[in-house]
Design an enzyme around this catalytic site. Structure first.
Site, mmCIF file in Angstrom:
data_model
loop_
_atom_site.group_PDB
_atom_site.id
_atom_site.type_symbol
_atom_site.label_atom_id
_atom_site.label_comp_id
_atom_site.label_asym_id
_atom_site.label_seq_id
_atom_site.Cartn_x
_atom_site.Cartn_y
_atom_site.Cartn_z
ATOM 1 N N LYS A 185 7.221 -6.033 -1.161
ATOM 2 C CA LYS A 185 7.549 -7.394 -1.621
ATOM 3 C C LYS A 185 7.284 -7.490 -3.118
ATOM 4 C CE LYS A 185 5.724 -11.258 -2.418
ATOM 5 N NZ LYS A 185 6.576 -11.689 -3.569
ATOM 6 N N CYS A 293 -1.951 -5.365 -17.870
ATOM 7 C CA CYS A 293 -3.299 -5.413 -17.303
ATOM 8 C C CYS A 293 -4.266 -4.502 -18.050
ATOM 9 C CB CYS A 293 -3.256 -5.027 -15.832
ATOM 10 S SG CYS A 293 -2.528 -3.402 -15.561
#
Ligand code: NAD
Length: 490
Positions: A185, A293
């Site tokens: 997903k 990140c």
């Protein structure tokens, strides 16, 4: 819900399916969500199928049905398929690069030059590692022992919006190589290159049900997938907030879970460093509008060289060009979504209110609503929110230290621990500081160089578990010790 009724939309000259990909077929949903390009926010690129509990269940059923055959092929059989997929990816650099540059505003040049191929490398690398794995065998206590990796079963893989192509391939590849069918997903703000992966898998002959791609909202179809009892592994990359929710769902079903989460990396600059190289690398932490990140967002600089460092840093930032991701001159692309811009500017506003000093930037750039100026903040103290919380935008902080001990203490003073960057000219210091900093990866005098076999992940709220090389393959396996009594068999 209708099966094999594909809806395709042309995005940057590429036909992209707006539907889910389940059991080798395109499947639509009655409701949709919009995806837009940060390069041109007024235009809707497409209406993407909005998955629900029903589609989650259908995808998990397909993955479950495909599991035995995929496991039975063994690492060598799977490696053949995954190598074909890698080759197909390498044959489609331009469409993948164009769609990512449009959907997420990832820099087109970087996609073309490095990141599409990195997706192919992810599949090759894990396929080879799984195929070439040598089982541990030994004799003890009158028995012959062997450790066998058993495929665990269907894996749910959930990815964030900031590097959708790279992260989807990075996370799907080890699961498939280990023998686990996948339900992927992707994030709702950049769903389209994951959709392309379905077409590429089809072309490469990945069997139906082995890779399924479900589109939709995290709290809806994402939550349904991670709660499904057929999932035997959950592999997540995203924010600590969503990680906590997904971790709870994993705990409920007693399913192993890895999480790669946020970062607040320090970039330490010692007086003995090549100051210009350090200042340039610091300026490049604004790359991808800071939506990275691993970025070293906390600049920690030796107080004896901070003035010279800052002068060089500002000069390098002045050279960076903001613009659309598809423009060859662009260094810094627009941010992903107006809601994210508002979130990032909220951090800057609160920093101002807190008495932190804004040394540069601090607002929108005049190119459009999704462009934020490269911003540098000198915090009032180390407790300022802008130092302690991940901003995930083009906002860096700068602080000074008097000595190495203070540098390490500041580096380790947040709840995060994903990565760190150190600039020093001393080998001894490189080792001491590298050992002293608590982070999953520490780079010295470089950044983002990655060996795909090395462990990758975070400490504290930056992560649970490790990806990379054998670490990911073991996560996706159930290990079995087979013990046979010596002399008991012919
Ligand atoms: P997010 O946590 O909001 O979303 C990540 C994914 O989780 C999305 O696909 C989302 O739909 C899904 N999701 C959200 N809630 C869910 C739920 N309850 N159940 C199931 N799925 C759910 O993160 P984001 O905003 O997409 O990405 C930014 C974050 O990701 C930052 O914190 C960044 O540092 C982190 N990140 C970490 C790494 C790493 O390797 N450590 C890499 C890239 C990004």
């Amino acid at each position: 819900m209708s099966h094999d009724q594909d809806r395709r939309v042309e995005v940057a000259g590429v036909e992209v399916s707006m539907c889910h990909y389940v059991d080798g077929e395109r499947v639509d949903s009655p409701t949709t969500f919009e995806t837009r390009s940060p390069n041109d926010w007024d235009t809707v690129l497409g209406e993407v199928a909005r998955g629900d509990d029903e589609i989650a269940s259908l995808a998990m059923a397909a993955a479950t049905a495909a599991a035995d055959d995929w496991a039975d092929r063994g690492p060598a059989g799977r490696a053949e398929v995954l190598h074909r997929l890698a080759d197909v990816i390498d044959d489609h650099v331009e469409p993948i690069a164009q769609v990512e540059a449009t959907d997420m505003a990832f820099n087109l040049q970087s996609m073309r030059a490095r990141l599409v191929h990195r997706g192919a490398e992810n599949f090759r690398n894990y396929a080879d590692l799984a195929r070439d794995h040598v089982e541990r065998e030994w004799d003890s206590k009158g028995t012959h022992n062997r450790v066998i990796r058993m495929p665990a079963g269907p894996a749910v893989v959930i990815t964030p919006w900031n590097a959708p192509w790279m992260l989807s391939t990075w996370k799907v590849a080890p699961a498939l190589a280990a023998g686990n069918p996948v339900v992927l997903k992707p994030a709702e703000w950049s769903p389209l290159t994951a959709s392309l992966l379905g077409d590429l898998a089809d072309e490469a002959g990945v069997p139906p049900g082995v890779l399924n791609i479900v589109q939709g909202i995290g709290e809806e179809v994402g939550a349904a997938l991670v709660a499904d009892r057929r999932a035997r592994r959950i592999s997540f990359t995203g924010s600590p907030e969503a990680g906590r929710l997904i971790g709870r769902a994993a705990a409920e079903n007693l399913v192993p879970f890895t999480a790669e989460m946020g970062g607040k990396g320090p970039l330490l600059v010692f007086a003995d460093a090549d100051l210009d190289a350090a200042a340039k690398k610091a300026a490049w932490q604004y790359d991808d509008s800071g939506q990275v990140c691993l970025a070293g967002t906390r600049l920690l600089v030796d107080e004896s060289v901070v003035d010279e460092f800052l002068e060089r840093f500002h000069a390098h930032v002045d050279d960076l060009v903001l613009g659309p991701s598809t423009d060859p001159d662009t260094d810094i692309c627009p941010m992903v979504h107006p809601d994210h811009v508002a979130r990032v500017l909220g951090f800057v506003e609160r920093a101002r209110d807190n008495g932190d000093e804004i040394l540069r930037g601090g607002g929108r750039a005049d190119l459009g609503p999704l462009y934020v100026e490269p911003t540098l903040v000198r915090p009032r103290d180390n407790q300022s929110e802008v130092v302690q919380r991940e901003v995930f935008g083009p906002v860096l902080t700068i602080q000074t230290f008097a000595d190495e001990a203070e540098a390490i203490a500041l580096a380790n003073s947040t709840e995060y621990g994903l990565s760190a960057i150190v600039y020093t000219g001393s080998q001894e210091r490189a080792v001491r500081v590298g050992e002293g900093v608590r982070a999953g990866t520490v780079w010295v005098n470089t950044f983002l160089v990655r060996d795909l076999t090395a462990p990758f992940g975070g400490c504290r709220i930056s992560g649970i578990g490790r990806e990379g090389g054998d670490f990911a393959l073991e996560f996706h396996a159930d290990l079995k010790t087979l013990q046979i009594l010596d002399g008991s068999t012919g």
